[in-house]
Write a protein that holds these residues in place. Structure first.
Motif, short mmCIF file in Angstrom:
data_model
loop_
_atom_site.label_atom_id
_atom_site.label_comp_id
_atom_site.label_asym_id
_atom_site.label_seq_id
_atom_site.Cartn_x
_atom_site.Cartn_y
_atom_site.Cartn_z
N SER A 31 0.82 -1.22 0.00
CA SER A 31 0.00 0.00 0.00
C SER A 31 0.85 1.27 0.00
N SER A 32 2.17 1.13 0.13
CA SER A 32 3.05 2.29 0.20
C SER A 32 3.45 2.84 -1.16
N TYR A 33 3.26 2.03 -2.23
CA TYR A 33 3.72 2.43 -3.56
C TYR A 33 2.63 2.22 -4.60
N ARG A 34 2.75 2.97 -5.69
CA ARG A 34 1.89 2.82 -6.85
C ARG A 34 2.75 2.87 -8.11
N LEU A 35 2.32 2.13 -9.12
CA LEU A 35 2.90 2.31 -10.46
C LEU A 35 2.23 3.51 -11.09
N ILE A 36 3.03 4.36 -11.72
CA ILE A 36 2.49 5.55 -12.37
C ILE A 36 2.87 5.54 -13.84
N LYS A 37 1.91 5.85 -14.69
CA LYS A 37 2.13 5.90 -16.14
C LYS A 37 1.47 7.17 -16.68
N GLY A 89 5.42 7.83 -23.82
CA GLY A 89 5.06 8.04 -22.43
C GLY A 89 6.13 7.64 -21.45
N PHE A 90 5.73 7.44 -20.21
CA PHE A 90 6.68 7.09 -19.15
C PHE A 90 5.98 6.17 -18.16
N GLU A 91 6.78 5.48 -17.34
CA GLU A 91 6.24 4.68 -16.25
C GLU A 91 7.31 4.51 -15.19
N GLY A 92 6.89 4.23 -13.98
CA GLY A 92 7.80 4.03 -12.87
C GLY A 92 7.03 3.82 -11.58
N LEU A 93 7.72 3.98 -10.47
CA LEU A 93 7.14 3.74 -9.14
C LEU A 93 7.13 5.04 -8.36
N ILE A 94 6.07 5.25 -7.60
CA ILE A 94 5.95 6.47 -6.81
C ILE A 94 5.30 6.10 -5.47
N PRO A 113 4.08 11.81 -22.33
CA PRO A 113 5.28 12.65 -22.14
C PRO A 113 4.96 14.03 -21.58
N CYS A 114 3.84 14.59 -21.97
CA CYS A 114 3.50 15.94 -21.49
C CYS A 114 3.13 15.95 -20.00
N ASP A 115 2.81 14.77 -19.44
CA ASP A 115 2.47 14.70 -18.01
C ASP A 115 3.70 14.69 -17.10
N LEU A 116 4.87 14.40 -17.68
CA LEU A 116 6.08 14.22 -16.87
C LEU A 116 6.77 15.56 -16.65
N THR A 117 6.37 16.24 -15.60
CA THR A 117 6.99 17.51 -15.24
C THR A 117 8.32 17.25 -14.53
N PRO A 118 9.23 18.23 -14.50
CA PRO A 118 10.49 18.06 -13.77
C PRO A 118 10.27 17.69 -12.31
N ASP A 119 9.23 18.24 -11.68
CA ASP A 119 8.95 17.93 -10.28
C ASP A 119 8.54 16.47 -10.12
N LEU A 120 7.67 15.98 -11.02
CA LEU A 120 7.24 14.59 -10.95
C LEU A 120 8.40 13.65 -11.24
N GLU A 121 9.24 13.99 -12.19
CA GLU A 121 10.35 13.12 -12.56
C GLU A 121 11.26 12.84 -11.38
N LYS A 122 11.46 13.83 -10.51
CA LYS A 122 12.32 13.66 -9.33
C LYS A 122 11.73 12.68 -8.32
N LYS A 123 10.42 12.46 -8.39
CA LYS A 123 9.75 11.64 -7.39
C LYS A 123 9.53 10.19 -7.81
N ILE A 124 9.92 9.86 -9.04
CA ILE A 124 9.66 8.52 -9.57
C ILE A 124 10.92 7.66 -9.45
N PHE A 125 10.74 6.45 -8.94
CA PHE A 125 11.82 5.47 -8.86
C PHE A 125 11.77 4.58 -10.10
N GLY A 126 12.94 4.28 -10.66
CA GLY A 126 12.99 3.38 -11.81
C GLY A 126 12.26 3.93 -13.01
N LEU A 127 12.35 5.21 -13.24
CA LEU A 127 11.65 5.86 -14.34
C LEU A 127 12.09 5.30 -15.69
#
Length: 286
Positions: A220-226, A249-254, A229-243
Motif C-alpha cells: 500500500s506504500s507504492y503505486r505504479l504511475i504511467k 510516455g513514461f512509467e515508474g514507481l511512486i 510525455p507531457c504529463d512528466l513535469t520536472p517535479d514529478l520526474e524527481k519523485k519517480i523510482f525506476g523511471l
C-alpha cells in the motif's frame, strides 16, 4: 522470554567494496518474514550475520531474546537452516544424514526424522548426490523439523524447484508456523511465493534497508504511475523510482502519498517485483 523470535538493531557490516548499514527488523513468533532485494543487496550477508558466520561491525542481533553471539550454542539448538544448496556430505544416504546430524542436537527425535522422510517420499538408502534439488531441500527441512527448530532461516530454498514442489513447500511452511510458536525468515527472488505466505517483508537495496513491516503496508506504500510525455513535469520526474521514458510516455514507481498529487496520470497497484525492480533502478534509498 521475548515474544519476538528475531530482532536486528542497527546491524552493520563492512567489506572492501560493500557496506551493509543499520539493518533493523523484528520477526514475531508465529509469522513468516520475506527478505527481498536485488542481487547484491545484502540478503545473504544479513543471514550470515544472524547465524554468526560473519562478524558484524556494529549493532545487536537477538534470537529468542538472546544475544546471537553470547548464547550461540543454545540458540543454534533451536534454529533450522535451508540454503540454496545442500551442505551435507554427497556420499551420505538419507538415513546416514539423520544419524550424522543428530549428534549435534540435544533434542533430536529419530522417530520424527523417519516420519518426515516418509512424508516427503525420500528414499532412505539413496545418496545425497543422487537426490533431485527438491528432494535435497526436503531433506534439509526434515533435519530442521527433527530437532524441533523454533526458527527456520531459508536462503533461496525454492530456486530451481518445479511449481508443484514449490507449492508443497509453501504448504509445509504454513503448517510449520500454525502453532504460533515457530517463525520463518525466507530470502527469495520468487516474490509470488512471498505474496502467498509472508506476513512481513524486509526490503534491502545496496546494503540499505528500504522497508520493514507488514506485507499489506509495503504494497500500500507504492503505486505504479504511467502517463504521456507531457504529463512528466520536472517535479514529478524527481519523485519517480525506476523511471522509464519512451516516445509515447513514461512509467515508474511512486509513493502512495505522492501519487495522490498526480491523479491525472494512470495509477496502478504495484507488486513486490515492481517495487524491487524500480527501487533497484532508482537508487539506494526510497
Amino acid at each position: 522470554m521475548s515474544e519476538q523470535c528475531l530482532e536486528l538493531k542497527n546491524v552493520s557490516k563492512s567489506f572492501q567494496d560493500f557496506e551493509l548499514e543499520n539493518i533493523n527488523l523484528t520477526l514475531p513468533k508465529g509469522f513468516i518474514m520475506g527478505l527481498v532485494g536485488p542481487n547484491g543487496a545484502g540478503k545473504t550477508t544479513t543471514i550470515q550475520l544472524i547465524l554468526n558466520m560473519l562478524e558484524k561491525k556494529s549493532g545487536e542481533i537477538l534470537i529468542f531474546g538472546k544475544d546471537n553471539i553470547i548464547h550461540e550454542q543454545d540458540i543454534k539448538q533451536e534454529i533450522g537452516v535451508v540454503f540454496d544448496s545442500i551442505f551435507y556430505v554427497d556420499s551420505w544416504t538419507v538415513q546416514d544424514t539423520g544419524k550424522a546430524i543428530s549428534i549435534f542436537y540435544d533434542n533430536w527425535q529419530h522417530d520424527v526424522f523417519n516420519d518426515m522422510i516418509n512424508r516427503f517420499g525420500l528414499p532412505k538408502n539413496k545418496k545425497i548426490s543422487e537426490l533431485s534439488r527438491g528432494m535435497q531441500m526436503k531433506l534439509m527441512l526434515a533435519c530442521a523439523f527433527s530437532h524441533d527448530a523454533k526458527l527456520l532461516i531459508l536462503d533461496e530454498p525454492t530456486s530451481g524447484l518445479d511449481p508443484l514442489t514449490r507449492d508443497e513447500f509453501l504448504e509445509i511452511l504454513q503448517d510449520y508456523i500454525r502453532d504460533g510458536q515457530r517463525s520463518v525468515l525466507f530470502s527469495t527472488h520468487i516474490t509470488t511465493d512471498l505474496e502467498r505466505v509472508a506476513d512481513y517483508i524486509t526490503l534491502i537495496n545496496r546494503g540499505n534497508m528500504i522497508f520493514t513491516g507488514s506485507m499489506e503496508d509495503l504494497l500500500s506504500s507504492y503505486r505504479l504511475i504511467k502517463g504521456k510525455p507531457c504529463d512528466l513535469t520536472p517535479d514529478l520526474e524527481k519523485k519517480i523510482f525506476g523511471l522509464r521514458k519512451t516516445d509515447i510516455g513514461f512509467e515508474g514507481l511512486i509513493t502512495t502519498n505522492t501519487a495522490d498529487q498526480y491523479k491525472h496520470c494512470v495509477l496502478d497497484t504495484a507488486t513486490i517485483d515492481d517495487i524491487i525492480i524500480c527501487i533497484g533502478k532508482g537508487g539506494i534509498k526510497a
